[in-house]
Design a protein around this motif. Structure first.
Motif, PDB file in Angstrom:
ATOM      1  N   HIS A   1     -27.298  50.719 -38.378  1.00 28.99           N
ATOM      2  CA  HIS A   1     -26.959  52.129 -38.586  1.00 28.99           C
ATOM      3  C   HIS A   1     -25.689  52.488 -37.806  1.00 28.99           C
ATOM      4  N   GLY A   2     -25.634  52.038 -36.554  1.00 29.99           N
ATOM      5  CA  GLY A   2     -24.458  52.317 -35.732  1.00 29.99           C
ATOM      6  C   GLY A   2     -23.190  51.776 -36.379  1.00 29.99           C
ATOM      7  N   ARG A   3     -23.289  50.571 -36.931  1.00 29.71           N
ATOM      8  CA  ARG A   3     -22.125  49.972 -37.586  1.00 29.71           C
ATOM      9  C   ARG A   3     -21.758  50.737 -38.850  1.00 29.71           C
ATOM     10  N   SER A   4     -22.776  51.203 -39.581  1.00 26.26           N
ATOM     11  CA  SER A   4     -22.504  51.875 -40.855  1.00 26.26           C
ATOM     12  C   SER A   4     -21.764  53.194 -40.654  1.00 26.26           C
ATOM     13  N   GLU A   5     -21.902  53.771 -39.465  1.00 22.86           N
ATOM     14  CA  GLU A   5     -21.221  55.032 -39.181  1.00 22.86           C
ATOM     15  C   GLU A   5     -19.706  54.832 -39.030  1.00 22.86           C
ATOM     16  N   HIS A   6     -19.304  53.590 -38.802  1.00 24.02           N
ATOM     17  CA  HIS A   6     -17.895  53.355 -38.486  1.00 24.02           C
ATOM     18  C   HIS A   6     -17.229  52.378 -39.439  1.00 24.02           C
ATOM     19  N   LEU A   7     -17.728  52.317 -40.671  1.00 18.48           N
ATOM     20  CA  LEU A   7     -17.161  51.367 -41.633  1.00 18.48           C
ATOM     21  C   LEU A   7     -15.685  51.656 -41.875  1.00 18.48           C
ATOM     22  N   ASP A   8     -15.370  52.909 -42.200  1.00 18.69           N
ATOM     23  CA  ASP A   8     -13.984  53.256 -42.521  1.00 18.69           C
ATOM     24  C   ASP A   8     -13.081  53.128 -41.298  1.00 18.69           C
ATOM     25  N   ASP A   9     -13.600  53.568 -40.137  1.00 17.59           N
ATOM     26  CA  ASP A   9     -12.791  53.523 -38.914  1.00 17.59           C
ATOM     27  C   ASP A   9     -12.359  52.103 -38.592  1.00 17.59           C
ATOM     28  N   LEU A  10     -13.338  51.189 -38.632  1.00 15.54           N
ATOM     29  CA  LEU A  10     -13.019  49.810 -38.252  1.00 15.54           C
ATOM     30  C   LEU A  10     -12.158  49.130 -39.304  1.00 15.54           C
ATOM     31  N   ASP A  11     -12.380  49.463 -40.578  1.00 18.14           N
ATOM     32  CA  ASP A  11     -11.528  48.903 -41.629  1.00 18.14           C
ATOM     33  C   ASP A  11     -10.083  49.334 -41.401  1.00 18.14           C
ATOM     34  N   ALA A  12      -9.919  50.632 -41.084  1.00 11.51           N
ATOM     35  CA  ALA A  12      -8.579  51.165 -40.850  1.00 11.51           C
ATOM     36  C   ALA A  12      -7.953  50.491 -39.634  1.00 11.51           C
ATOM     37  N   LEU A  13      -8.764  50.280 -38.620  1.00  8.75           N
ATOM     38  CA  LEU A  13      -8.257  49.641 -37.401  1.00  8.75           C
ATOM     39  C   LEU A  13      -7.776  48.228 -37.706  1.00  8.75           C
ATOM     40  N   GLU A  14      -8.583  47.484 -38.454  1.00  5.86           N
ATOM     41  CA  GLU A  14      -8.203  46.101 -38.776  1.00  5.86           C
ATOM     42  C   GLU A  14      -6.938  46.066 -39.625  1.00  5.86           C
ATOM     43  N   ARG A  15      -6.772  47.100 -40.444  1.00  9.91           N
ATOM     44  CA  ARG A  15      -5.612  47.128 -41.330  1.00  9.91           C
ATOM     45  C   ARG A  15      -4.364  47.561 -40.571  1.00  9.91           C
ATOM     46  N   ASP A  16      -4.483  48.570 -39.724  1.00  2.37           N
ATOM     47  CA  ASP A  16      -3.307  49.203 -39.147  1.00  2.37           C
ATOM     48  C   ASP A  16      -2.909  48.686 -37.768  1.00  2.37           C
ATOM     49  N   ALA A  17      -3.875  48.249 -36.980  1.00  4.82           N
ATOM     50  CA  ALA A  17      -3.515  47.848 -35.621  1.00  4.82           C
ATOM     51  C   ALA A  17      -2.848  46.475 -35.650  1.00  4.82           C
ATOM     52  N   LEU A  18      -1.784  46.346 -34.868  1.00  3.88           N
ATOM     53  CA  LEU A  18      -1.122  45.046 -34.783  1.00  3.88           C
ATOM     54  C   LEU A  18      -1.953  44.139 -33.890  1.00  3.88           C
ATOM     55  N   ASP A  19      -2.575  44.710 -32.882  1.00  8.48           N
ATOM     56  CA  ASP A  19      -3.411  43.956 -31.964  1.00  8.48           C
ATOM     57  C   ASP A  19      -4.725  44.726 -31.782  1.00  8.48           C
ATOM     58  N   PRO A  20      -5.674  44.533 -32.700  1.00 10.50           N
ATOM     59  CA  PRO A  20      -6.912  45.334 -32.649  1.00 10.50           C
ATOM     60  C   PRO A  20      -7.618  45.244 -31.297  1.00 10.50           C
ATOM     61  N   TYR A  21      -7.554  44.079 -30.670  1.00 13.85           N
ATOM     62  CA  TYR A  21      -8.220  43.919 -29.369  1.00 13.85           C
ATOM     63  C   TYR A  21      -7.659  44.922 -28.358  1.00 13.85           C
ATOM     64  N   ALA A  22      -6.322  44.981 -28.277  1.00 19.09           N
ATOM     65  CA  ALA A  22      -5.683  45.868 -27.298  1.00 19.09           C
ATOM     66  C   ALA A  22      -5.912  47.329 -27.664  1.00 19.09           C
ATOM     67  N   THR A  23      -5.953  47.619 -28.962  1.00 19.23           N
ATOM     68  CA  THR A  23      -6.168  48.998 -29.399  1.00 19.23           C
ATOM     69  C   THR A  23      -7.558  49.466 -28.989  1.00 19.23           C
ATOM     70  N   ILE A  24      -8.549  48.615 -29.229  1.00 23.50           N
ATOM     71  CA  ILE A  24      -9.919  48.968 -28.859  1.00 23.50           C
ATOM     72  C   ILE A  24     -10.031  49.121 -27.341  1.00 23.50           C
ATOM     73  N   ARG A  25      -9.389  48.213 -26.630  1.00 24.01           N
ATOM     74  CA  ARG A  25      -9.445  48.277 -25.157  1.00 24.01           C
ATOM     75  C   ARG A  25      -8.891  49.605 -24.657  1.00 24.01           C
ATOM     76  N   SER A  26      -7.725  49.973 -25.164  1.00 25.21           N
ATOM     77  CA  SER A  26      -7.099  51.215 -24.708  1.00 25.21           C
ATOM     78  C   SER A  26      -7.959  52.427 -25.062  1.00 25.21           C
ATOM     79  N   ALA A  27      -8.441  52.469 -26.314  1.00 23.53           N
ATOM     80  CA  ALA A  27      -9.240  53.619 -26.744  1.00 23.53           C
ATOM     81  C   ALA A  27     -10.529  53.710 -25.931  1.00 23.53           C
ATOM     82  N   TYR A  28     -11.158  52.558 -25.692  1.00 25.01           N
ATOM     83  CA  TYR A  28     -12.414  52.554 -24.946  1.00 25.01           C
ATOM     84  C   TYR A  28     -12.208  53.056 -23.522  1.00 25.01           C
ATOM     85  N   GLN A  29     -11.178  52.522 -22.859  1.00 24.37           N
ATOM     86  CA  GLN A  29     -10.947  52.924 -21.465  1.00 24.37           C
ATOM     87  C   GLN A  29     -10.650  54.413 -21.362  1.00 24.37           C
ATOM     88  N   GLN A  30      -9.858  54.925 -22.299  1.00 29.17           N
ATOM     89  CA  GLN A  30      -9.549  56.361 -22.274  1.00 29.17           C
ATOM     90  C   GLN A  30     -10.790  57.192 -22.523  1.00 29.17           C
TER      91      GLN A  30
END
Lengths: 288, 210
Positions: free
Chosen positions: A237-266
């Motif tokens: 269920h938790g994953r299903s809430e973020h299908l579009d978000d994560l798809d967009a992240l994988e498509r748009d982020a040049l470095d998804p790992y660093a993007t997630i890290r920055s967003a999480y820390q903030q």
């Protein structure tokens, strides 16, 4: 421009508002001591192998001032190891979790999913309550308590968020934030199989398992099976809430790992601040 | 055909009138970030909600965003420490690509929806910047709290950042770009190449679905 999207990803693979439970006592069922010992040894060997297989766990500390400033800002000395975990998690997500979540969204209509989501949130309310108490925030604790009582009774086991209608909207809390409120700094960033974390939040995750009453259900009456189903369902269920978000992240982020890290820390920093600055009175406004 | 051309003229003149209005009142708007965000947001939402194809929406949104958002400042910020290492040509190429990336992101996020609404909440001040709290409601989605950061550095009020659930958009983007360049040997050209690829992929996807 992914901040808004990535905000959601920080809870991505972890269900139930960032906590995934592993029922206690499950290993006891049907496993003898020797069997457990063998499994333990095999597990230990596996850990050693994987550690040996990693070319490096710690990133070298850069020497030039600019790189050093960036290295310090990222707060991620274990980046090589974290990236390996991240890649593995994303592979698992791509081939297992995401398809299941998509199938779930495809088969279950949104109102039903909303209700199930309410149930998951309500069942996590005890953990939120204990953390609110631990953080010394009586108003928040009261809200969590009222939410639990209302939703579990009038809300039919949490399926209907009656408390929200009554003016007690959900708020999140976990032991990582409680520790932050006690002045404990986050420590280095960690990417765990259940999602982005840190030393403090990882420890908090463990504490949360202890705070959740669902981890103390006795064996029998199908309760353990229910708990497993509930936990696995929470992840999907938790994953299903973020299908579009994560798809967009994988498509748009040049470095998804660093993007997630920055967003999480903030996001964690903002959550900790919000908790710290919540000085609302415990009595209702009309009483004051 | 005639109808189309007529509509274009009407819409074009409307857009011009709006732009003219915005240009003529920066002094007033400078005192009130709430009005600025209200005007910008209303115009943006009215384009998003209009029944036109995505391609046309993009054509209309681009000038509006360029007018109200300090894209160059955000672009410079996002490149982080590599900005001073980039050559003037690289900077120019990067910024023009960044304009596309930013508008594409807005289109991806809002473009497909109809019936988007937003309400304005508190306005707070942090240093020279104003923060305007808004709640964005997309159909079938839980409401999202977004904070718009408004700067007056360029003389007129301009949006320089958006904060959603504690995460600043430009900070996150900077984390992404800096890490990417860092892992590609600190070469700014690698970033430009990746952005070019990203913009091309977006255009290809947009034309195939139209």
């Amino acid at each position: 421009m992914q901040a808004h999207r990535t905000k959601a990803t920080v809870t991505m693979i972890s269900g139930r508002n960032g906590s995934r439970l592993r029922p206690r006592g499950q290993t006891r069922e049907g496993s003898s001591a020797s069997c457990r010992f063998r499994m333990g040894k095999a597990g230990l060997a596996l850990v050693f192998l994987s550690v040996a297989g990693c070319s490096g766990i710690k990133a070298p500390v850069p020497t030039d001032p600019d790189s050093l400033a960036e290295y310090k800002a990222a707060n991620d000395p274990y980046e090589p190891l974290n990236r390996k975990t991240f890649n593995l998690t994303m592979k698992f997500d791509k081939w297992a979790l995401r398809p299941v979540a998509k199938a779930y969204v495809w088969t279950v209509p949104r109102p039903v999913r909303n209700s199930l989501g309410n149930m998951i949130t309500t069942m996590n309310e005890p953990s939120v309550f204990f953390n609110d108490v631990g953080a010394g925030k009586p108003r928040r604790a009261g809200d969590a308590f009222v939410r639990w009582c209302l939703n579990m009774t009038v809300g039919i086991g949490g399926l209907i968020d009656v408390a929200k209608m009554a003016g007690y909207p959900h708020h999140d809390n976990d032991a990582g934030l409680t520790l932050a409120n006690w002045g404990i700094s986050s420590g280095p960033y960690l990417f765990l199989p259940m999602g982005p974390s840190s030393f403090r939040d990882g420890i908090g995750y463990g504490i949360d398992q202890g705070l959740s009453p669902w981890n103390y259900v006795p064996r029998g009456y199908g309760l353990i099976s229910f708990n497993w189903a509930y936990n696995m369902f929470g992840v999907v269920h938790g994953r299903s809430e973020h299908l579009d978000d994560l798809d967009a992240l994988e498509r748009d982020a040049l470095d998804p790992y660093a993007t997630i890290r920055s967003a999480y820390q903030q996001q964690r920093k903002a959550q900790a601040e919000a908790l710290k600055n919540d000085h609302r009175a415990t009595v209702p406004a009309w009483y004051q | 055909m005639i109808f189309q051309a007529g509509r274009r003229i009407v819409l074009g003149s409307l857009a011009l009138a709006c732009a003219g209005l915005l240009v003529s009142m920066p002094a007033r708007a400078a005192q009130d970030p709430r009005t600025f965000i209200q005007t910008f947001g209303n115009t943006l939402v009215s384009i998003v909600n209009s029944p036109i194809p995505l391609g046309e929406k993009k054509v209309k949104i681009l000038p509006l965003v360029q007018q109200n958002v300090d894209i160059d400042a955000i672009g410079r910020f996002c490149m982080g420490r590599y900005w001073k290492l980039a050559t003037p040509e690289q900077r120019q190429t990067y910024l023009s690509l960044f304009h596309d990336v930013l508008v594409n992101t807005i289109i991806d996020k809002l473009g497909a929806y109809r019936g988007v609404t937003f309400t304005i909440g508190d306005v707070s001040k942090s240093g020279d910047l104003d923060a305007v709290q808004t709640t964005l409601v997309l159909p079938q989605q839980p409401p999202a709290d977004v904070k718009w950061i408004v700067s007056y550095e360029s003389g007129a009020p301009k949006v320089v950042d958006m904060v959603g659930e504690g995460a600043s958009l430009r900070m996150t983007q900077r984390g992404d770009y800096e890490a990417y360049v860092g892992r590609n040997g600190g070469d700014v050209a690698s970033l430009i190449k990746a952005l070019k690829k990203q913009v091309a992929a977006h255009t290809a996807a947009a034309t195939s679905t139209d």
